[in-house]
Design a protein around this motif. Structure first.
Motif, PDB file in Angstrom:
ATOM      1  N   GLY A  67     -36.283  -0.314  33.168  1.00 15.45           N
ATOM      2  CA  GLY A  67     -37.526   0.406  33.358  1.00 15.45           C
ATOM      3  C   GLY A  67     -37.329   1.907  33.431  1.00 15.45           C
ATOM      4  N   ARG A  68     -38.403   2.615  33.643  1.00 16.18           N
ATOM      5  CA  ARG A  68     -38.361   4.075  33.734  1.00 16.18           C
ATOM      6  C   ARG A  68     -37.501   4.501  34.917  1.00 16.18           C
ATOM      7  NH1 ARG A  68     -41.588   7.667  36.677  1.00 16.18           N
ATOM      8  NH2 ARG A  68     -41.684   9.785  35.832  1.00 16.18           N
ATOM      9  N   SER A  69     -36.632   5.440  34.672  1.00 11.23           N
ATOM     10  CA  SER A  69     -35.746   5.934  35.725  1.00 11.23           C
ATOM     11  C   SER A  69     -36.176   7.328  36.162  1.00 11.23           C
ATOM     12  CB  SER A  69     -34.300   5.961  35.218  1.00 11.23           C
ATOM     13  OG  SER A  69     -33.429   6.471  36.208  1.00 11.23           O
ATOM     14  N   VAL A  70     -36.082   7.604  37.442  1.00 15.38           N
ATOM     15  CA  VAL A  70     -36.470   8.903  37.992  1.00 15.38           C
ATOM     16  C   VAL A  70     -35.217   9.641  38.466  1.00 15.38           C
ATOM     17  CG1 VAL A  70     -37.823  10.093  39.752  1.00 15.38           C
ATOM     18  CG2 VAL A  70     -38.683   7.969  38.741  1.00 15.38           C
TER      19      VAL A  70
END
Length: 396
Positions: A304-307
């Motif tokens: 998923g999207r990583s921050v």
């Protein structure tokens, strides 16, 4: 707080009384806890200590302070918990003092209602008896769902257990049941006769026996929201598609090419109640299955999207300052949320200290079922507002 739980718990009675087969389905799921449950457990322990100090002997100021200091070491402790458990304590204290003489009071009392529910037992937060009145008081520390005392099967099972325990000593004629939800400022009491309570016990006895033996009878309803098996239950899955087939398709096919009317929108929302939540829980279950290594047909796991995040803030600041940036520019000064501030300051002091700088504007209009207990939102008369504005312009 006791750790042992009954197979047919009083807290889960709303579920297994409506859906006896849920007992078998839930047995397939492991038990567990959450931060909310741990916070509630601590709050109950704090509340119990305050009641013991007032109603029983053996805990003086020094011992009380020592135990409270231990509670304060928990990561779930905050000053608001002290205030909210005070609200619970004060409610019970005032109720006790309202009687001509001090009533019998006990707390965290294990009661047995196995004469009604096989192996049934539970723990009452507070039991109070004065004359012919039995009172069951239950602390709900959560603030997600408001709980009512009327027709509350959990409280009635507790009351049956307490009645079995004390009926030999006291001539109990009425039963008062109270839900205390201090974080919602919700104190709800419902009183019934002992005849009504015993009749309830006779009604639930055959259902409890059926559930205990391993029923396959399933029923879908509001009780599903607290069932561990809700996302994998076939009966619930079938019930989600039934309204689509019986209600949505006929409406769509009725007037092809025309927009839905407001009446039709309302009818569809009622018929499709719960479908969105069911889909979300199904997606969560699918993810859990995939993470467990099981194939979910038509789906796959992806990253998923990583921050991005800074691993060492002090070192990051040092490097930025060395690069010529002024340190004050690197920080954002922002007040904590009201919930966090209240936890630090305490519920009582929070309202006093910030008096005059807190406002609670009207909430945004929300569409709910007509059966909802909240007061109906009154729309402003747009035409009247327009006339008022025109009138002001003419007067000016």
């Amino acid at each position: 707080m006791p750790e042992v739980h009954a197979k047919l718990s009083a807290s889960g009675s709303s579920r297994w009384l409506n859906c006896p087969g849920s007992v078998v389905l839930e047995s397939e799921f492991p038990g567990g806890t959450s931060e909310y449950a741990e916070e509630g457990t601590l709050a109950h322990s704090v509340a119990e200590l305050k009641l013991i100090k007032y109603f029983k002997k053996g805990i003086g100021p020094k011992k009380f302070k020592a135990q409270m200091d231990k509670f304060k070491e928990s990561k779930y402790w905050n000053r608001s918990m002290d205030d909210y458990t005070d609200d619970y304590f004060e409610f019970i204290k005032e109720k006790a003092l309202a009687y001509p003489e001090m009533p019998y009071v006990d707390m965290e009392l294990r009661v047995d209602f196995s004469s009604i529910v096989p192996e049934g037992f539970g723990t009452c937060d507070c039991v109070m008896i004065n004359g012919d009145e039995l009172s069951i008081i239950d602390l709900k520390y959560g603030q997600g769902v408001k709980v009512d005392a009327k027709d509350n099967s959990q409280l009635m099972l507790y009351a049956l257990g307490a009645y079995n325990m004390y009926s030999i000593i006291y001539g109990i004629k009425t039963v008062s049941m109270t839900i205390v939800q201090p974080r919602l400022n919700h104190f709800d009491t419902h009183t019934i006769s002992i005849e009504e309570l015993l009749a309830f016990g006779e009604r639930v006895k055959p259902i409890a026996q059926e559930a205990y033996r391993g029923s396959d009878r399933l029923a879908v309803g509001d009780h599903c929201k607290f069932c561990k098996a809700k996302s994998k239950c076939r009966a619930r899955a079938e019930s989600m598609f039934k309204p689509v087939k019986e209600n949505v398709l006929p409406v769509i096919d009725k007037k092809p090419g025309e927009l839905l009317t407001s009446q039709e929108i309302g009818e569809l929302l009622i018929k499709l109640d719960g479908v969105t939540d069911w889909i979300k829980s199904l997606e969560a279950e699918g993810l859990a299955e995939a993470l467990a290594g099981n194939e979910v047909t038509g789906f796959k796991l992806v990253e998923g999207r990583s921050v991005r995040k800074i691993t060492d803030e002090s070192e990051a600041v040092s490097k930025l300052v060395a690069a010529g940036f002024e340190e004050p520019l690197l920080y954002e000064r922002k007040l904590l949320s009201m919930t966090k501030l209240e936890a630090i300051v305490g519920k009582k002091d929070f309202a006093t200290i910030l008096d005059g700088v807190i406002e609670k504007p009207p909430g945004k209009p929300t569409l709910v079922k007509a059966s909802d207990k909240r007061k109906e939102y009154v729309l402003n008369d747009a035409k009247s507002m327009f006339n008022n504005v025109n009138g002001e312009k003419e007067n000016n």
